[in-house]
Enzyme design. Structure first.
Site, PDB file in Angstrom:
ATOM      1  N   ARG A  20      -7.111   2.694   2.767  1.00  0.00           N
ATOM      2  CA  ARG A  20      -7.618   1.436   2.970  1.00  0.00           C
ATOM      3  C   ARG A  20      -7.014   0.215   3.940  1.00  0.00           C
ATOM      4  O   ARG A  20      -7.041  -1.263   3.931  1.00  0.00           O
ATOM      5  CB  ARG A  20      -7.857   1.563   1.409  1.00  0.00           C
ATOM      6  N   TRP A  75     -11.619  11.652  -1.899  1.00  0.00           N
ATOM      7  CA  TRP A  75     -10.619  10.675  -2.466  1.00  0.00           C
ATOM      8  C   TRP A  75      -9.542  11.335  -3.355  1.00  0.00           C
ATOM      9  O   TRP A  75      -8.309  12.467  -3.368  1.00  0.00           O
ATOM     10  CB  TRP A  75     -10.381  10.159  -1.641  1.00  0.00           C
ATOM     11  N   TYR A 100       1.118  -0.924  -0.071  1.00  0.00           N
ATOM     12  CA  TYR A 100      -0.419   0.156  -0.154  1.00  0.00           C
ATOM     13  C   TYR A 100       0.878   1.211   0.102  1.00  0.00           C
ATOM     14  O   TYR A 100       1.979   1.415   0.039  1.00  0.00           O
ATOM     15  CB  TYR A 100      -0.921  -0.151   1.443  1.00  0.00           C
TER      16      TYR A 100
END
Length: 207
Positions: free
Chosen positions: A22, A112, A16
């Site tokens: 998330r 976002w 990530y």
């Protein structure tokens, strides 16, 4: 009771960006269950090249002995399966999923990735001012006088609330001023030793 002495723990690699985002729910679950993993954080500049190699072109992904799993909540459900974090009964598991999905529905409404800052600011402000209060009211009513959202012990729904609310409070610091029980729940999650340890040593990022 038999025990497989040849069992080898899988190799986990979480991929990530260098942010909570998330992937943080997966990191909380790993921390709580004391599972070792590689927390691989990529730079934004490297993303276009990495994106083309991933299933569905999205992160986070969790590699398990080379197999790539995607979708953060699906990964969380996989990791919590057969643990009390998922809920102690099938009914509790359904309730856990419902709270997680309710939170995720709301968080997913924020633009976002919007590049026009004026539009982004307006949409964020509308969601935080007009929509968030109803969600918080509903969540507090659901929690009632209980210590945890579901059952009599912590579940990953409580983790997800702490993670989502941390981001919401960064965006609007007074959001929980009149929701004492939801704030208490945040503090209870943060006080769990494994979670407290992770929060203290994780990289400090805005989101």
């Amino acid at each position: 009771m038999s025990c497989d002495l040849n069992y080898i723990m899988p190799n986990y690699k979480l991929v990530y960006f260098n942010m909570r985002g998330r992937a943080e729910i997966i990191r909380y679950i790993f921390a709580y269950l004391d599972i070792k993993y590689e927390d691989h954080r990529i730079e934004q500049a490297d993303w276009p090249e990495i994106k083309s190699t991933l299933p569905f072109g999205k992160i986070p992904i969790l590699e398990i002995d080379g197999l790539k799993l995607h979708q953060s909540l699906a990964i969380a459900r996989y990791l919590t399966k057969n643990t009390d974090l998922a809920g102690k009964t099938e009914l509790e598991q359904c309730q856990v999923d419902a709270i997680v999905d309710t939170l995720d529905d709301f968080m997913s409404r924020f633009p976002w990735a919007e590049k026009k800052q004026d539009i982004k600011k307006q949409m964020f402000n509308e969601l935080l001012t007009y929509d968030a209060p109803q969600l918080l009211q509903d969540l507090e009513a659901y929690l009632g006088e209980r210590e945890w959202f579901i059952g009599n012990s912590v579940t990953w729904a409580d983790f997800y609330w702490e993670i989502c609310s941390t981001t919401l409070l960064f965006l609007k610091p007074d959001l929980l001023d009149i929701h004492c029980r939801l704030e208490m729940l945040r503090k209870k999650v943060q006080a769990i030793p494994a979670i407290a340890d992770w929060i203290q040593r994780r990289p400090q990022t805005k989101l």
